[in-house]
Write a protein that holds these residues in place. Sequence first.
Motif, PDB file in Angstrom:
ATOM      1  N   ILE A  38      45.419  39.567  28.035  1.00  0.00           N
ATOM      2  CA  ILE A  38      44.294  39.552  28.979  1.00  0.00           C
ATOM      3  C   ILE A  38      44.830  39.923  30.352  1.00  0.00           C
ATOM      4  O   ILE A  38      45.770  39.291  30.860  1.00  0.00           O
ATOM      5  N   LEU A  39      44.227  40.929  30.985  1.00  0.00           N
ATOM      6  CA  LEU A  39      44.704  41.404  32.276  1.00  0.00           C
ATOM      7  C   LEU A  39      43.747  41.030  33.408  1.00  0.00           C
ATOM      8  O   LEU A  39      42.532  41.165  33.283  1.00  0.00           O
ATOM      9  N   PHE A  40      44.325  40.556  34.491  1.00  0.00           N
ATOM     10  CA  PHE A  40      43.639  40.303  35.750  1.00  0.00           C
ATOM     11  C   PHE A  40      42.366  39.471  35.617  1.00  0.00           C
ATOM     12  O   PHE A  40      41.286  39.870  36.082  1.00  0.00           O
ATOM     13  N   PRO A  41      42.466  38.305  34.997  1.00  0.00           N
ATOM     14  CA  PRO A  41      41.330  37.381  35.048  1.00  0.00           C
ATOM     15  C   PRO A  41      41.155  36.855  36.460  1.00  0.00           C
ATOM     16  O   PRO A  41      42.083  36.933  37.291  1.00  0.00           O
ATOM     17  N   GLU A  42      40.002  36.324  36.767  1.00  0.00           N
ATOM     18  CA  GLU A  42      39.815  35.629  38.036  1.00  0.00           C
ATOM     19  C   GLU A  42      40.392  34.216  37.917  1.00  0.00           C
ATOM     20  O   GLU A  42      40.598  33.704  36.810  1.00  0.00           O
ATOM     21  N   TYR A  43      40.656  33.606  39.049  1.00  0.00           N
ATOM     22  CA  TYR A  43      41.387  32.335  39.029  1.00  0.00           C
ATOM     23  C   TYR A  43      40.644  31.270  38.217  1.00  0.00           C
ATOM     24  O   TYR A  43      41.281  30.486  37.501  1.00  0.00           O
ATOM     25  N   TRP A  44      39.323  31.259  38.275  1.00  0.00           N
ATOM     26  CA  TRP A  44      38.569  30.229  37.565  1.00  0.00           C
ATOM     27  C   TRP A  44      38.690  30.370  36.046  1.00  0.00           C
ATOM     28  O   TRP A  44      38.434  29.418  35.303  1.00  0.00           O
ATOM     29  N   GLN A  45      39.102  31.539  35.567  1.00  0.00           N
ATOM     30  CA  GLN A  45      39.246  31.771  34.134  1.00  0.00           C
ATOM     31  C   GLN A  45      40.611  31.367  33.588  1.00  0.00           C
ATOM     32  O   GLN A  45      40.770  31.179  32.369  1.00  0.00           O
ATOM     33  N   VAL A  46      41.590  31.264  34.447  1.00  0.00           N
ATOM     34  CA  VAL A  46      42.984  31.192  34.024  1.00  0.00           C
ATOM     35  C   VAL A  46      43.268  30.001  33.125  1.00  0.00           C
ATOM     36  O   VAL A  46      43.865  30.145  32.043  1.00  0.00           O
ATOM     37  N   ASN A  47      42.887  28.812  33.515  1.00  0.00           N
ATOM     38  CA  ASN A  47      43.227  27.625  32.726  1.00  0.00           C
ATOM     39  C   ASN A  47      42.578  27.654  31.339  1.00  0.00           C
ATOM     40  O   ASN A  47      43.195  27.266  30.345  1.00  0.00           O
ATOM     41  N   SER A  48      41.338  28.125  31.273  1.00  0.00           N
ATOM     42  CA  SER A  48      40.664  28.212  29.973  1.00  0.00           C
ATOM     43  C   SER A  48      41.360  29.201  29.053  1.00  0.00           C
ATOM     44  O   SER A  48      41.512  28.949  27.847  1.00  0.00           O
ATOM     45  N   LEU A  49      41.789  30.322  29.613  1.00  0.00           N
ATOM     46  CA  LEU A  49      42.441  31.343  28.800  1.00  0.00           C
ATOM     47  C   LEU A  49      43.814  30.892  28.299  1.00  0.00           C
ATOM     48  O   LEU A  49      44.161  31.079  27.130  1.00  0.00           O
ATOM     49  N   VAL A  50      44.597  30.287  29.198  1.00  0.00           N
ATOM     50  CA  VAL A  50      45.976  29.933  28.852  1.00  0.00           C
ATOM     51  C   VAL A  50      46.045  28.625  28.076  1.00  0.00           C
ATOM     52  O   VAL A  50      46.653  28.547  27.001  1.00  0.00           O
ATOM     53  N   ILE A  61      50.683  32.779  34.361  1.00  0.00           N
ATOM     54  CA  ILE A  61      50.154  31.528  34.898  1.00  0.00           C
ATOM     55  C   ILE A  61      50.921  31.065  36.135  1.00  0.00           C
ATOM     56  O   ILE A  61      50.335  30.531  37.079  1.00  0.00           O
ATOM     57  N   SER A  62      52.246  31.272  36.163  1.00  0.00           N
ATOM     58  CA  SER A  62      53.040  30.886  37.332  1.00  0.00           C
ATOM     59  C   SER A  62      52.594  31.658  38.568  1.00  0.00           C
ATOM     60  O   SER A  62      52.479  31.093  39.669  1.00  0.00           O
ATOM     61  N   THR A  63      52.359  32.942  38.382  1.00  0.00           N
ATOM     62  CA  THR A  63      51.928  33.780  39.505  1.00  0.00           C
ATOM     63  C   THR A  63      50.584  33.317  40.049  1.00  0.00           C
ATOM     64  O   THR A  63      50.394  33.211  41.268  1.00  0.00           O
ATOM     65  N   PHE A  64      49.645  33.028  39.153  1.00  0.00           N
ATOM     66  CA  PHE A  64      48.336  32.566  39.603  1.00  0.00           C
ATOM     67  C   PHE A  64      48.422  31.223  40.312  1.00  0.00           C
ATOM     68  O   PHE A  64      47.839  31.037  41.389  1.00  0.00           O
ATOM     69  N   HIS A  65      49.123  30.273  39.715  1.00  0.00           N
ATOM     70  CA  HIS A  65      49.161  28.932  40.295  1.00  0.00           C
ATOM     71  C   HIS A  65      49.891  28.913  41.635  1.00  0.00           C
ATOM     72  O   HIS A  65      49.405  28.310  42.610  1.00  0.00           O
TER      73      HIS A  65
END
Length: 270
Positions: A38-50, A61-65
């Motif tokens: 999955i490429l370039f999700p928005e931040y609100w999507q990240v936890n659900s995806l990972v 995930i490290s980059t986003f957090h």
Amino acid sequence: MKIISFNPFRTIGMKDITYIKPENMFREIDKIKDADYILFPEYWQVNSLVYGLNKKIFPNISTFHLGHNKVEMTRALMATYPKNVPYTRIMGKNSSTVDIIEEEFGYPVVAKEIKNSMGQGVYLIKDKYELNKYLENNDTLYIQEYLPIDRDLRVVYVGNKVISAYWRIAEKGNFHNNIAQGGSYSFDNIPLPAVDLVDRVAKTLGINHAGFDVIEVEGEYYILEFNVLFGNEGLKHLGIRPEEYIYNYIKEDTDPNKPTYPGVGRKVIA
């Protein structure tokens, strides 16, 4: 390889891509579950995806957090590379806040909003009036020592290596170096110690997509911040297409015969 992108502008020209609007995530959940990356999700999507769907995402995930705001990234940098961070205080407000800032920093001092980019929300505070105005508009205070510079170095890290670096030079009399604030580019005399610093920091923190802002003061290098969704204009001047590096990186990451190790990658520096 099945790839889903939530940001078509950052993945133009990549093969095997299915585009989904972020707001349609749950309508298209079966396609997402079936995807390899999955490429370039928005931040609100990240936890659900990972954490929910156990999907590989890019940026990781490290980059986003860590890149979510200046507080998160600065604390991570202070813990790992404290000598390469300008003196910074992150604090709340109370009756002694102004006295503390004046005693520890004096004027001028740099104050920042914790979530902003392109030079917005970064202020050169010259007196108590300007400081109080900043305090009125911010609950979390980010205060940093003022260092006399007229440029910074944007170092672009994609996948597991630095792919480019260039100077951003402030317009005469302007405090901000950002291109969006009137700055200009220079691709000459890139200091390799600064590039190596970013390479080490990115690998230490597990970051795989960021534009780092580095400054040089009296031969020492300091990281001001990094931006997860950095601008690509400087790369275009050099003829560099970051999506090619992204595709090669995720292709290796999903190939069991070619695992990606955190070694030092080839640097593409003009």
